[in-house]
Motif scaffolding. Structure first.
Motif, PDB file in Angstrom:
ATOM      1  N   ASN A 150      33.106 -62.378  66.296  1.00  0.00           N
ATOM      2  CA  ASN A 150      34.021 -63.318  66.952  1.00  0.00           C
ATOM      3  C   ASN A 150      35.062 -63.778  65.940  1.00  0.00           C
ATOM      4  OD1 ASN A 150      32.642 -63.402  69.436  1.00  0.00           O
ATOM      5  ND2 ASN A 150      31.227 -64.924  68.636  1.00  0.00           N
ATOM      6  N   VAL A 151      36.320 -63.802  66.362  1.00  0.00           N
ATOM      7  CA  VAL A 151      37.401 -64.299  65.522  1.00  0.00           C
ATOM      8  C   VAL A 151      37.989 -65.522  66.225  1.00  0.00           C
ATOM      9  CG1 VAL A 151      39.558 -63.763  64.342  1.00  0.00           C
ATOM     10  CG2 VAL A 151      37.897 -61.942  64.781  1.00  0.00           C
ATOM     11  N   THR A 152      37.972 -66.665  65.533  1.00  0.00           N
ATOM     12  CA  THR A 152      38.452 -67.914  66.124  1.00  0.00           C
ATOM     13  C   THR A 152      39.304 -68.685  65.122  1.00  0.00           C
ATOM     14  OG1 THR A 152      36.469 -69.097  65.404  1.00  0.00           O
ATOM     15  CG2 THR A 152      36.424 -68.185  67.625  1.00  0.00           C
ATOM     16  N   ASN A 153      40.029 -69.662  65.637  1.00  0.00           N
ATOM     17  CA  ASN A 153      40.662 -70.658  64.788  1.00  0.00           C
ATOM     18  C   ASN A 153      40.466 -72.011  65.458  1.00  0.00           C
ATOM     19  OD1 ASN A 153      42.603 -70.837  66.806  1.00  0.00           O
ATOM     20  ND2 ASN A 153      44.226 -69.929  65.598  1.00  0.00           N
ATOM     21  N   ILE A 154      40.854 -73.072  64.792  1.00  0.00           N
ATOM     22  CA  ILE A 154      40.622 -74.422  65.291  1.00  0.00           C
ATOM     23  C   ILE A 154      41.946 -75.047  65.689  1.00  0.00           C
ATOM     24  CG2 ILE A 154      39.800 -76.729  64.682  1.00  0.00           C
ATOM     25  CD1 ILE A 154      37.879 -75.393  62.706  1.00  0.00           C
ATOM     26  N   SER A 155      41.946 -75.709  66.831  1.00  0.00           N
ATOM     27  CA  SER A 155      43.114 -76.493  67.217  1.00  0.00           C
ATOM     28  C   SER A 155      42.613 -77.857  67.679  1.00  0.00           C
ATOM     29  CB  SER A 155      43.894 -75.807  68.342  1.00  0.00           C
ATOM     30  OG  SER A 155      43.128 -75.789  69.521  1.00  0.00           O
ATOM     31  N   GLY A 156      43.467 -78.839  67.627  1.00  0.00           N
ATOM     32  CA  GLY A 156      43.053 -80.166  68.041  1.00  0.00           C
ATOM     33  C   GLY A 156      44.201 -81.144  67.974  1.00  0.00           C
ATOM     34  N   VAL A 157      43.884 -82.369  68.192  1.00  0.00           N
ATOM     35  CA  VAL A 157      44.860 -83.449  68.142  1.00  0.00           C
ATOM     36  C   VAL A 157      44.835 -84.045  66.745  1.00  0.00           C
ATOM     37  CG1 VAL A 157      45.463 -85.695  69.121  1.00  0.00           C
ATOM     38  CG2 VAL A 157      44.475 -83.917  70.577  1.00  0.00           C
ATOM     39  N   THR A 158      46.018 -84.248  66.155  1.00  0.00           N
ATOM     40  CA  THR A 158      46.100 -84.850  64.829  1.00  0.00           C
ATOM     41  C   THR A 158      46.410 -86.333  64.972  1.00  0.00           C
ATOM     42  OG1 THR A 158      46.867 -82.778  63.897  1.00  0.00           O
ATOM     43  CG2 THR A 158      47.235 -84.738  62.581  1.00  0.00           C
ATOM     44  N   LEU A 159      45.563 -87.145  64.364  1.00  0.00           N
ATOM     45  CA  LEU A 159      45.716 -88.592  64.428  1.00  0.00           C
ATOM     46  C   LEU A 159      45.699 -89.124  62.998  1.00  0.00           C
ATOM     47  CD1 LEU A 159      45.816 -91.123  66.255  1.00  0.00           C
ATOM     48  CD2 LEU A 159      43.323 -91.140  66.165  1.00  0.00           C
ATOM     49  N   LEU A 160      46.800 -89.732  62.561  1.00  0.00           N
ATOM     50  CA  LEU A 160      46.942 -90.245  61.190  1.00  0.00           C
ATOM     51  C   LEU A 160      46.659 -89.162  60.150  1.00  0.00           C
ATOM     52  CD1 LEU A 160      45.216 -93.715  61.675  1.00  0.00           C
ATOM     53  CD2 LEU A 160      47.670 -93.223  61.629  1.00  0.00           C
ATOM     54  N   GLY A 161      47.132 -87.944  60.431  1.00  0.00           N
ATOM     55  CA  GLY A 161      46.988 -86.842  59.483  1.00  0.00           C
ATOM     56  C   GLY A 161      45.628 -86.172  59.492  1.00  0.00           C
ATOM     57  N   VAL A 162      44.740 -86.584  60.411  1.00  0.00           N
ATOM     58  CA  VAL A 162      43.412 -85.995  60.497  1.00  0.00           C
ATOM     59  C   VAL A 162      43.259 -85.331  61.863  1.00  0.00           C
ATOM     60  CG1 VAL A 162      40.931 -86.474  60.471  1.00  0.00           C
ATOM     61  CG2 VAL A 162      42.461 -87.747  58.973  1.00  0.00           C
ATOM     62  N   THR A 163      42.808 -84.092  61.865  1.00  0.00           N
ATOM     63  CA  THR A 163      42.598 -83.402  63.127  1.00  0.00           C
ATOM     64  C   THR A 163      41.297 -83.872  63.753  1.00  0.00           C
ATOM     65  OG1 THR A 163      43.802 -81.478  62.330  1.00  0.00           O
ATOM     66  CG2 THR A 163      42.364 -81.142  64.221  1.00  0.00           C
ATOM     67  N   VAL A 164      41.383 -84.340  64.979  1.00  0.00           N
ATOM     68  CA  VAL A 164      40.209 -84.799  65.723  1.00  0.00           C
ATOM     69  C   VAL A 164      40.160 -84.055  67.056  1.00  0.00           C
ATOM     70  CG1 VAL A 164      40.150 -87.076  64.643  1.00  0.00           C
ATOM     71  CG2 VAL A 164      41.490 -86.734  66.711  1.00  0.00           C
ATOM     72  N   LEU A 165      39.048 -84.117  67.719  1.00  0.00           N
ATOM     73  CA  LEU A 165      38.869 -83.453  69.004  1.00  0.00           C
ATOM     74  C   LEU A 165      39.216 -81.968  68.913  1.00  0.00           C
ATOM     75  CD1 LEU A 165      40.498 -86.178  71.255  1.00  0.00           C
ATOM     76  CD2 LEU A 165      38.070 -85.866  70.789  1.00  0.00           C
ATOM     77  N   GLY A 166      38.790 -81.334  67.860  1.00  0.00           N
ATOM     78  CA  GLY A 166      39.094 -79.934  67.638  1.00  0.00           C
ATOM     79  C   GLY A 166      38.307 -79.015  68.554  1.00  0.00           C
ATOM     80  N   SER A 167      38.869 -77.866  68.802  1.00  0.00           N
ATOM     81  CA  SER A 167      38.164 -76.852  69.575  1.00  0.00           C
ATOM     82  C   SER A 167      38.417 -75.488  68.949  1.00  0.00           C
ATOM     83  CB  SER A 167      38.627 -76.863  71.034  1.00  0.00           C
ATOM     84  OG  SER A 167      39.996 -76.517  71.117  1.00  0.00           O
ATOM     85  N   GLU A 168      37.473 -74.595  69.143  1.00  0.00           N
ATOM     86  CA  GLU A 168      37.626 -73.228  68.649  1.00  0.00           C
ATOM     87  C   GLU A 168      38.303 -72.391  69.719  1.00  0.00           C
ATOM     88  OE1 GLU A 168      34.629 -71.191  66.267  1.00  0.00           O
ATOM     89  OE2 GLU A 168      33.377 -72.956  66.595  1.00  0.00           O
ATOM     90  N   ASN A 169      39.258 -71.610  69.295  1.00  0.00           N
ATOM     91  CA  ASN A 169      39.995 -70.754  70.218  1.00  0.00           C
ATOM     92  C   ASN A 169      39.912 -69.312  69.732  1.00  0.00           C
ATOM     93  OD1 ASN A 169      41.124 -73.020  71.714  1.00  0.00           O
ATOM     94  ND2 ASN A 169      42.236 -73.406  69.814  1.00  0.00           N
ATOM     95  N   PRO A 170      39.809 -68.353  70.647  1.00  0.00           N
ATOM     96  CA  PRO A 170      39.792 -66.953  70.237  1.00  0.00           C
ATOM     97  C   PRO A 170      41.133 -66.533  69.641  1.00  0.00           C
ATOM     98  CG  PRO A 170      39.817 -67.135  72.635  1.00  0.00           C
ATOM     99  CD  PRO A 170      39.705 -68.520  72.085  1.00  0.00           C
ATOM    100  N   VAL A 171      41.064 -65.660  68.659  1.00  0.00           N
ATOM    101  CA  VAL A 171      42.269 -65.144  68.011  1.00  0.00           C
ATOM    102  C   VAL A 171      42.402 -63.673  68.371  1.00  0.00           C
ATOM    103  CG1 VAL A 171      43.391 -64.660  65.816  1.00  0.00           C
ATOM    104  CG2 VAL A 171      42.127 -66.788  66.120  1.00  0.00           C
ATOM    105  N   SER A 172      43.517 -63.325  68.957  1.00  0.00           N
ATOM    106  CA  SER A 172      43.793 -61.946  69.348  1.00  0.00           C
ATOM    107  C   SER A 172      44.636 -61.259  68.281  1.00  0.00           C
ATOM    108  CB  SER A 172      44.553 -61.940  70.679  1.00  0.00           C
ATOM    109  OG  SER A 172      44.922 -60.636  71.031  1.00  0.00           O
ATOM    110  N   GLY A 173      44.346 -60.001  68.006  1.00  0.00           N
ATOM    111  CA  GLY A 173      45.157 -59.203  67.090  1.00  0.00           C
ATOM    112  C   GLY A 173      44.816 -59.340  65.625  1.00  0.00           C
ATOM    113  N   ALA A 174      43.720 -60.025  65.286  1.00  0.00           N
ATOM    114  CA  ALA A 174      43.324 -60.156  63.877  1.00  0.00           C
ATOM    115  C   ALA A 174      42.582 -58.890  63.450  1.00  0.00           C
ATOM    116  CB  ALA A 174      42.418 -61.367  63.694  1.00  0.00           C
TER     117      ALA A 174
END
Length: 132
Positions: free
Chosen positions: A96-120
């Motif tokens: 599995n190839v993933t990366n993390i995305s989420g909401v940044t609050l005061l420079g800190v990423t919170v509520l992150g989720s893993e998303n699939p990465v295509s083409g890696a």
């Protein structure tokens, strides 16, 4: 020690145990690359034709590892890879190839989720046995 290099696709190296003129087991190391699909899954077939319908090059899968290369400067956007499956028919391994995305609050990423990465591009190294 005998080392034999052949390349049906993927590249493979066959190593015989030192000191045994007729070894009962032959270890084979296979290296190959695969590209992750839309679901973030990279799969490499180590068969005589490199496809799902081919004959496996291995009798057992002893060990498999995957790695992914990235030059992305954003740490959360960098892909990461984790082994997913060593196939029971001994024809392929997947990751599995993933990366993390989420909401940044005061420079800190919170509520992150893993998303699939295509083409890696994922590098695989597989160690297995052949009965000789």
């Amino acid at each position: 020690m005998s080392i034999e290099l052949f390349s049906p696709a993927p590249t493979a190296i066959r190593v015989f145990k030192v000191g045994e003129p007729n070894p009962k087991k032959v270890k084979q190391m296979i290296y190959g690359q695969a590209t992750s699909d839309a679901n973030g899954i990279a799969k490499i077939y180590f068969t005589d034709n490199g496809l799902a319908d081919g004959n496996s090059l291995l009798q057992t899968i002893d060990y498999a590892v995957a790695s992914v290369y990235s030059t992305n400067s954003t740490i959360n956007a960098r892909p990461r890879v984790q082994m997913r499956e060593k196939n029971i028919t001994k024809k392929y391994v997947s990751a599995n190839v993933t990366n993390i995305s989420g909401v940044t609050l005061l420079g800190v990423t919170v509520l992150g989720s893993e998303n699939p990465v295509s083409g890696a591009i994922v590098d695989f190294m597989i160690l297995g046995s052949l009965n000789s």
